[in-house]
Write an enzyme that holds these catalytic residues in place. Sequence first.
Site, short mmCIF file in Angstrom:
data_model
loop_
_atom_site.label_atom_id
_atom_site.label_comp_id
_atom_site.label_asym_id
_atom_site.label_seq_id
_atom_site.Cartn_x
_atom_site.Cartn_y
_atom_site.Cartn_z
CD GLU A 132 -2.94 -1.11 2.34
OE1 GLU A 132 -2.72 -0.33 3.29
OE2 GLU A 132 -3.87 -1.91 2.32
CG HIS A 253 -8.25 6.55 2.58
ND1 HIS A 253 -8.30 6.34 1.22
CD2 HIS A 253 -7.66 5.45 3.11
CE1 HIS A 253 -7.75 5.17 0.94
NE2 HIS A 253 -7.36 4.61 2.07
NE ARG A 302 -3.85 5.85 3.66
CZ ARG A 302 -4.26 4.93 4.51
NH1 ARG A 302 -4.69 5.29 5.70
NH2 ARG A 302 -4.23 3.66 4.18
CG HIS A 373 -8.96 6.68 6.67
ND1 HIS A 373 -9.99 5.78 6.54
CD2 HIS A 373 -7.82 5.94 6.74
CE1 HIS A 373 -9.50 4.54 6.51
NE2 HIS A 373 -8.19 4.62 6.65
NE ARG A 408 -3.71 5.05 10.29
CZ ARG A 408 -4.18 4.26 9.33
NH1 ARG A 408 -3.53 3.15 9.01
NH2 ARG A 408 -5.28 4.55 8.69
C1 SIN Z 1 -7.02 1.15 3.15
O1 SIN Z 1 -7.35 -0.03 3.01
O2 SIN Z 1 -6.75 1.90 2.22
C2 SIN Z 1 -6.97 1.69 4.52
C3 SIN Z 1 -5.93 1.04 5.28
C4 SIN Z 1 -5.51 1.92 6.40
O3 SIN Z 1 -6.20 2.89 6.71
O4 SIN Z 1 -4.44 1.68 6.93
#
Ligand code: SIN
Length: 584
Positions: A132, A253, A302, A373, A408
């Site tokens: 991610e 997010h 992010r 988020h 985060r």
């Molecule tokens: C996501 O699945 O994009 C969120 C995961 C997270 O907030 O760490």
Amino acid sequence: MTSPELRLPGRLRAPAPGWSTRADVVVIGSGIAGLTAALRLVDQVGRVLVVTKDVLDAGSTTWAQGGIAAALGPGDTPEQHLADTLVAGAGACDREAVRALVTEGPAAVWDLIELGTRFDLHDDGHLSLTREGGHHRDRIAHAGGDATGAEIQRALLAAVADNPRIEVIAHALALDLQLGQDGGVAGVTLHVLGEGQRDGVGAVDCRAVVLASGGLGQVFDQTTNPVVSTGDGAALALRAGAVLRDLEFVQFHPTVMYLGADSRGQQPLVSEAVRGEGAFLVDERGRRLMDGVHPLADLAPRDVVAKAIMTRMVSSGRPHMWLDARHLGRAGAEDDAGARAFWERRFPTIHATCLAHGIDPVTDLIPVAPACHYASGGVRTDLWGRTGVPGLYATGEVACSGVHGANRLASNSLLEGLVFSRRIAEVLPGELRPYADPAPDLRDEGLISGAVRADLQALMSDRAGVLRHAPGLSEAADRLVGLAADATDRPDPAAWETTNLVTVAAALALAAARREETRGSHWREDFPDREDARWAGHLDARLTEDGSLRLDFVPSVATDLTPTPAPPGCASHPDHRPDHPAQA
Ligand code: SIN
């Protein structure tokens, strides 16, 4: 004429407790943080009581899609996970806290597996790990495709159900701590929507409270957080004398499904893992949005992606951008069958949610926009979850342990709740206080009307959301004074929640106004650069006796890389378990 000042209640107005009970430890919250704490404490202390505001699985853990990050894959190391976490945190992480997270994380995840969590595996039985934003390695373990949190919650709840010594009170809103003569925990008051003996306001005499009550997303009018995330734990802790640290670092997010400007409350998330599998963002002309913005492009941290989307939304006048995931699962094939099968296997939740909203991700672009988020800040704790209020510990999203800094890293949140609840269970039994009578409560009682909630959420989204500047934050501060003054004499859940929302919103807006720089998820249009010379440090909010907020800047203390020694007998072992069948 001087303008009126903010005055927040020192405790919530509530009827006198009509029932009481007793437990050595009260755990407030029933997600990964709360249930892990309860399970690890129950064999060490006499009686553990879990209280939860709704039903046991109504909190944020259940909604977590992407997964849980840990250095479990071949070639990965805690050191690399540490490096990625520190980069995402934009200079505001506590390095020792991050070190604890990444070194203890792998063992903690194996223990989750041993507890019964069924993570997705490759055909050869090894853990399937994905990537991610901000991660340089595949290190996200996931379950049920995109239903990781729900699977972890299921496994933890099964373990709790098997343990008759953990008592649960559901539909219980924690109101305030009762404090002893020394200012430490003596009990907690709850409002229970129940039947029989435990109905209405009651009190639990206890020797320690573990706060694991989740986040504050409902401060904003669009959030991925469930309806229960109203900042209750942070507000309760503040009223009890704890410090709220770095509340300005709210993570937005980047890819939350856009359902229209009027859509309010919890919005569907489109996991970053979709980009991890190859989806990319496009603008209104179909051009790739992240090209040239960051070396990791669509998998940049992010805040970088959210800013790129917002910038394009503002310059184009569009209310959202788009995620192009139409190529996923096709492997060159033209027909949709392979793609459909991929979505149903890898992202069943997102697939179903898209279809429910008339978007077919196999053939359509997905409209997305940033939304609130995660609270990277929260109740300040040390490395063992202690808050500074004797007997009060905090873990998970409600806490600011120092691992997230200003932003985060994806999928570090489930891990934080897991690791730091284990840490609390290492120290708390040795620190249990005697039962004590609550001292007379001299805090000023008050309550804010539930009628201001929608105004508050609109104000915070407009003025303290993704893009912030001094005039907007100043307007937010002024209007918060008025919202806080809208008092009511009628205690009820709406007023209690709204009082908590206004309390945390005020601390958040104040800190966002004070931090005159851009760092991580805190984006000031009027101060576009990160200013380490002036702002390398934390903003700590305290509630004063007169109900105002005091904000102190605490410069970061440089920490070295030496891990904090664990207490004797601590199960903090960083190594993988090569004999485990799911070892990647
Ligand atoms: C996501 O699945 O994009 C969120 C995961 C997270 O907030 O760490």
